[in-house]
Design an enzyme around this catalytic site. Sequence first.
Site, PDB file in Angstrom:
ATOM      1  N   GLY A  12       0.955  -1.204  -0.181  1.00 27.97           N
ATOM      2  CA  GLY A  12      -0.057  -0.125   0.100  1.00 27.97           C
ATOM      3  C   GLY A  12       0.560   1.102   0.295  1.00 27.97           C
TER       4      GLY A  12
ATOM      5  N   GLY B 169      -0.912   6.158   1.314  1.00 23.84           N
ATOM      6  CA  GLY B 169       0.518   5.869   1.009  1.00 23.84           C
ATOM      7  C   GLY B 169       2.106   6.474   0.956  1.00 23.84           C
TER       8      GLY B 169
ATOM      9  N   ASP C 147       0.826 -11.512   6.554  1.00 23.43           N
ATOM     10  CA  ASP C 147       1.582 -10.608   5.388  1.00 23.43           C
ATOM     11  C   ASP C 147       2.655  -9.688   6.136  1.00 23.43           C
ATOM     12  OD1 ASP C 147      -0.515  -9.387   7.080  1.00 23.43           O
ATOM     13  OD2 ASP C 147       0.518  -7.306   5.933  1.00 23.43           O
TER      14      ASP C 147
END
Length: 735
Positions: free
Chosen positions: A241, A277, A420
């Site tokens: 992201g 971001g 993740d």
Amino acid sequence: MSALRTITAMTTKLSKVPISQLPLPPPSHILTHNLTPDPNEPTPSTFIHDVLQDRPSIQRRARLLPPEAHFAYVSPMPLEFPYRVPPIPSSGVDDKAAYIESWLKEHEATIPAQTALEPNGSNTGSNGLTMLVSQARDQTRALIGLSEMCLRDCFPHLDVGDAFDMLGPPALVPLNGEAEEEASDDASHAARARQELVDVLGGHAVLMSADVAADGKGYAPWSLRYSGHQFGSWAGQLGDGRAISILSTPHPSEEGVTYELQLKGAGRTPFSRSADGLAVLRSSIREFLCSEAMHSLSIPTTRSLGLVYLPELPVIRERIETACVCTRVAESFIRIGNFEALSPPTKMFFFGGGQQDADYDALRILGEWVVKKVLKLEAVNADAGDAWGQALVFEVARRNARMVAAWQAYGFMHGVINTDNVSIMGLTIDYGPYAFMDVFDFNHICNHSDSEGRYAYMHQPKMIVYACRALLNALAPLIGAEISLGNKAVKEGWAADVSSDTLQSWSTTALEQTQSEMERILQETCASEYNRLLRKRLALRLKVGGDQSEIFQPLLDMMERQRLDFHGTFRKLSGFRRGMVRDENAEETGALEAFIGELLRGTPEPDQLDHARATEEWLRWLGKYADRIDREVLEWGAEPDYDAARESAVRAANPRFVLRQWLLEEVIKKVETDPRTGKRVLAKVLEMACAPFEPWGAEGDDTPDDELDPEIREERRYCGMGEKRLLGFQCSCSS
């Protein structure tokens, strides 16, 4: 000149090139040439000539990628989000969507820029890449950190120009009346190489080509797609992201080793969901320092190359902060979540942005790439069609078991061990609310968002087991299919016409034949590595079966009861001699009393300590430790002075300098307050973190603090426990 600077200088015999000229790997070793891109931007040529020119919003909009995609091409664009697009004029604009696309295009890097090596004309490097910049985005960019150790290890051929001169000499104390070292003239090669480095690592300039490489596929930055379990719950598609991989390049002398440079905080990607971001200065400093500190402790980790500060770019977190881009380095950033994305759990309710259906051929493609090019499993003969699923799972388990054992042995707490955030290579990755242990506490929780203590220090090995089970579950259909083929690899389309019942049967078979062995590997590897590292910390060379129950655990229990500093206690044990508990003369008795007294000064709460009881506990443990040391004599037979050799070994395994929470908070505040002087403090802390076993602050010198040189006095303070109120300080996930 620092020791690291000296070592770095030794690499000058290599032919150095600026970042735009770093060579690319052969096509067979380029991730984007071997995995599947988002079909909406299938090639770098499409990305450069179509996406960036006509529909740049596709890389900035949060969206689910098609099931077969492993990654999306994305160009760095660090901008405040929501984007500050000027209001659409009341007249003269018929297509509002086109107006937005036009504004984005102006801010994308699409204009060729001259490279440092060819300032008078060429904008294409010897590697075939073109350096592109934006026509509307030229915010202030300031290099505030650069790791000499990462340069030496990963990019000894990278020319950074006068970057270190610009950063100035590392110093904790302002240099009285001493002028700052200044950068070279802007027209010089050194200045151009440095500025190019800052531009690329700051997300201002981008290296791309529509048709580079032998296979003509071109080259462009990318972000990976992955999913995962967060705090034990399925979260669906996550992905990079705010991470964009900008370049991969082979090491000039280590055959087969390729390093990937990844910008963290360089703008939105399709995986950003509702976020901006970006990364703030605070979290970027934390990751920059800890990555290199972990490497110096020999703990497997991603690396950090540099920090580029963007002072004009505001970032909204709990408060308004400023942006910073951290350049991460690794051979691969692939995670367990990359596999979960392609073979997700079924019938799973979750809160999140959604999840694609399984794509088992994409799972096969990713697995083959990981086996051949990432893990490089020599035991698997891919050309002969050998099965590889189980071997992949076992190797990932083995690597992560060694990693978490090192975490436990050195008191490192990750804070967010979601699936993740677990690397296929067994690297510590994604530094968020991490901490190193202060006062020893098995139950310590470093992340204040972890209200249930899921990722507490004591639970970290279990969380790695959980993550590896998630990997096995994702690969289970494929492993079961390989078993059904007589342990041969599956081929393209292997699950295309297979019923759900068959897939479930394959998964069941795989779990039955793989899970227990995987967990055995995890447990035995972790225990073996943990014991090896604790023996190293105590200068014990022999493997003795009872060490865990007789030596290690009693020591840790005693630290916890007495609330002693974890790292300080290990370091102080270097001063122990067997004669202290064996000889009954007054000298040794006095030395023993003084030694135990020094150990007990490692508590921040001396008034709460029962000194008599604590002393008795130490006498018992030191007696056992002395007996254990006696068994080592033959192992150290070549040493003329056994005790002195052991003392050196303990000091070489136990850091004098530790990245404590109070220290990180202080460094961050100094850089935020005055980046000009703060970057020199940051450089000195990095230097100390990269040489943690050195006797910083005149260790062992009884000179009073107020009589020390100011720089050495600050070093001594930075090696201390800090204020009591910051012991066990918890960070948030916000970064």
